[in-house]
Design a protein around this motif. Sequence first.
Motif, PDB file in Angstrom:
ATOM      1  N   LEU A   1      19.142 101.008  62.698  1.00  0.00           N
ATOM      2  CA  LEU A   1      18.887 100.128  61.563  1.00  0.00           C
ATOM      3  C   LEU A   1      18.893 100.955  60.285  1.00  0.00           C
ATOM      4  N   VAL A   2      19.442 100.393  59.225  1.00  0.00           N
ATOM      5  CA  VAL A   2      19.358 101.081  57.945  1.00  0.00           C
ATOM      6  C   VAL A   2      17.882 101.168  57.572  1.00  0.00           C
ATOM      7  N   PRO A   3      17.478 102.221  56.866  1.00  0.00           N
ATOM      8  CA  PRO A   3      16.067 102.393  56.526  1.00  0.00           C
ATOM      9  C   PRO A   3      15.639 101.452  55.395  1.00  0.00           C
ATOM     10  N   ASP A   4      15.442 100.199  55.773  1.00  0.00           N
ATOM     11  CA  ASP A   4      15.166  99.151  54.805  1.00  0.00           C
ATOM     12  C   ASP A   4      14.251  98.120  55.464  1.00  0.00           C
ATOM     13  N   MET A   5      13.249  97.672  54.731  1.00  0.00           N
ATOM     14  CA  MET A   5      12.283  96.715  55.281  1.00  0.00           C
ATOM     15  C   MET A   5      12.979  95.449  55.777  1.00  0.00           C
ATOM     16  N   ARG A   6      13.909  94.926  55.014  1.00  0.00           N
ATOM     17  CA  ARG A   6      14.600  93.704  55.413  1.00  0.00           C
ATOM     18  C   ARG A   6      15.308  93.898  56.758  1.00  0.00           C
ATOM     19  N   ALA A   7      15.952  95.055  56.943  1.00  0.00           N
ATOM     20  CA  ALA A   7      16.653  95.318  58.206  1.00  0.00           C
ATOM     21  C   ALA A   7      15.680  95.347  59.375  1.00  0.00           C
ATOM     22  N   LEU A   8      14.513  95.962  59.189  1.00  0.00           N
ATOM     23  CA  LEU A   8      13.519  96.022  60.267  1.00  0.00           C
ATOM     24  C   LEU A   8      13.000  94.626  60.611  1.00  0.00           C
ATOM     25  N   ILE A   9      12.677  93.852  59.586  1.00  0.00           N
ATOM     26  CA  ILE A   9      12.161  92.495  59.812  1.00  0.00           C
ATOM     27  C   ILE A   9      13.223  91.628  60.488  1.00  0.00           C
ATOM     28  N   GLN A  10      14.450  91.687  60.005  1.00  0.00           N
ATOM     29  CA  GLN A  10      15.509  90.870  60.605  1.00  0.00           C
ATOM     30  C   GLN A  10      15.754  91.257  62.066  1.00  0.00           C
ATOM     31  N   TRP A  11      15.704  92.562  62.363  1.00  0.00           N
ATOM     32  CA  TRP A  11      15.894  92.982  63.744  1.00  0.00           C
ATOM     33  C   TRP A  11      14.773  92.420  64.631  1.00  0.00           C
TER      34      TRP A  11
END
Length: 179
Positions: A151-161
């Motif tokens: 995952l790219v190091p981004d809050m949105r990416a973590l939440i979406q995953w």
Amino acid sequence: MKIAYTIAPARGDTDLLLCRFAQELGVRGLKSAGTVQINTECPDAGPCDMDVRVLPDGPVIRISQSLGPEAKGCRLDPDALETAVGLVRISIRPETDCLIVNKFGKHEADGRGFRDVIADALSLDIPVVVGLNALNKSAFLDFTGGLGEELVPDMRALIQWLERASISFDKAARADAAC
């Protein structure tokens, strides 16, 4: 397998991201387990002190040791790390929504540390998010059989995953809609 990892380019950025991620899960009413790392700059401009907070509410454990100003070796305190591992192991429950591991580091690469905890969580179908550095990426990919999702190091990416990996978000959304 529900496991993802992230690698931030700047020193300490992965730690900050995972700490904010754990806070966001709490705000959303989700149950996290694991550890987040807190780095404290030292006044003598030496390496920072490293602590981990066992999720969700502590304790905070110092995992670095002072080896003196001329030391060049690894400052990780393996006993302190294993204390954190033990506390996380007993905190995981089937209702845990996400396991966060601050770092898949040298200990994990060598078969120790959080490896068994990660495996336990995966066996319970709990999504796992791991911080990683490039030095241990090969060992991590071997450990996951190449199934870890970067995952790219981004809050949105973590939440979406996590939304894709878990039905807990659906349960939380339905509960909010019922209020």
